[in-house]
Scaffold this active site. Sequence first.
Site, PDB file in Angstrom:
ATOM      1  N   TYR A  49       0.824  -1.223   0.000  1.00 16.03           N
ATOM      2  CA  TYR A  49       0.000   0.000   0.000  1.00 16.03           C
ATOM      3  C   TYR A  49       0.858   1.274   0.000  1.00 16.03           C
ATOM      4  O   TYR A  49       0.381   2.336   0.434  1.00 16.03           O
ATOM      5  CB  TYR A  49      -0.931  -0.012   1.211  1.00 16.03           C
ATOM      6  N   ASN A 112     -13.146  -3.222   4.868  1.00 14.92           N
ATOM      7  CA  ASN A 112     -14.113  -3.260   3.767  1.00 14.92           C
ATOM      8  C   ASN A 112     -14.034  -4.515   2.901  1.00 14.92           C
ATOM      9  O   ASN A 112     -14.358  -4.493   1.723  1.00 14.92           O
ATOM     10  CB  ASN A 112     -14.033  -1.980   2.922  1.00 14.92           C
ATOM     11  N   HIS A 115     -10.314  -5.987  -1.822  1.00 12.69           N
ATOM     12  CA  HIS A 115      -9.518  -5.005  -2.573  1.00 12.69           C
ATOM     13  C   HIS A 115      -9.470  -5.444  -4.025  1.00 12.69           C
ATOM     14  O   HIS A 115      -9.477  -6.644  -4.307  1.00 12.69           O
ATOM     15  CB  HIS A 115      -8.090  -4.947  -2.020  1.00 12.69           C
TER      16      HIS A 115
HETATM   17  P1  CMP Z   1      -8.595  -0.538  -0.803  1.00 14.35           P
HETATM   18  O1  CMP Z   1      -9.379  -0.704  -2.050  1.00 14.35           O
HETATM   19  O2  CMP Z   1      -7.900  -1.742  -0.284  1.00 14.35           O
HETATM   20  O3  CMP Z   1      -7.502   0.611  -1.018  1.00 14.35           O
HETATM   21  C1  CMP Z   1      -7.000   1.381   0.058  1.00 14.35           C
HETATM   22  C2  CMP Z   1      -7.738   1.157   1.311  1.00 14.35           C
HETATM   23  O4  CMP Z   1      -7.592   2.127   2.321  1.00 14.35           O
HETATM   24  C3  CMP Z   1      -9.225   1.161   1.034  1.00 14.35           C
HETATM   25  O5  CMP Z   1      -9.571  -0.012   0.325  1.00 14.35           O
HETATM   26  C4  CMP Z   1      -9.812   1.282   2.438  1.00 14.35           C
HETATM   27  O6  CMP Z   1      -9.989   0.029   3.059  1.00 14.35           O
HETATM   28  C5  CMP Z   1      -8.712   2.000   3.204  1.00 14.35           C
HETATM   29  N1  CMP Z   1      -9.167   3.292   3.703  1.00 14.35           N
HETATM   30  C6  CMP Z   1      -9.317   3.600   4.981  1.00 14.35           C
HETATM   31  N2  CMP Z   1      -9.719   4.872   5.115  1.00 14.35           N
HETATM   32  C7  CMP Z   1      -9.821   5.391   3.875  1.00 14.35           C
HETATM   33  C8  CMP Z   1     -10.197   6.665   3.349  1.00 14.35           C
HETATM   34  N3  CMP Z   1     -10.538   7.679   4.145  1.00 14.35           N
HETATM   35  N4  CMP Z   1     -10.200   6.816   2.002  1.00 14.35           N
HETATM   36  C9  CMP Z   1      -9.850   5.789   1.185  1.00 14.35           C
HETATM   37  N5  CMP Z   1      -9.486   4.568   1.633  1.00 14.35           N
HETATM   38  C10 CMP Z   1      -9.471   4.370   2.961  1.00 14.35           C
END
Ligand code: CMP
Length: 137
Positions: A49, A112, A115
């Site tokens: 990440y 969530n 990904h």
């Molecule tokens: P993902 O698609 O895995 O990509 C980055 C991740 O950061 C996202 O899903 C969320 O789970 C996490 N995340 C947590 N807080 C935020 C935020 N405020 N905006 C975007 N992503 C977030």
Amino acid sequence: MKQRTLSIIKPDAVAAGKAGKIIADIENEFHIVAMRKLQLTRAQAAAFYAVHAGKPFYDGLVEFMCSGPIIVMCLEADDVIARYRKLMGATNPEKAEEGTLRKKYAESMSRNAVHGSDAPETAAVEVAFFFPGCDLL
Ligand code: CMP
């Protein structure tokens, strides 16, 4: 044209026993080229990440992503990057459409469930992160 993308079932969904249902939903639409279950180290999660380094949610995201096992898959289909993102739904499950993976299985924005890569360039990097070329048919 056929594309490949990376899918991750995140620690919240794996720990809650939702992986089987998520894989079934994915397999309904896409070909699963390869699949592994593993637990990231903190360094691996930070590297995966790295594009989010410095953002307010980065440290929590890294902590969460190495907190338990995940399941990673390489998916293949026509236009799979956009289509898999549509199947996942909005990052925030409260805003995700009915029927999407995040609407059905996610707990919150930070937990969530899934990904997916967001573009062909990131898909190539993310698939290679988990699957060396020799592991992909
Ligand atoms: P993902 O698609 O895995 O990509 C980055 C991740 O950061 C996202 O899903 C969320 O789970 C996490 N995340 C947590 N807080 C935020 C935020 N405020 N905006 C975007 N992503 C977030």
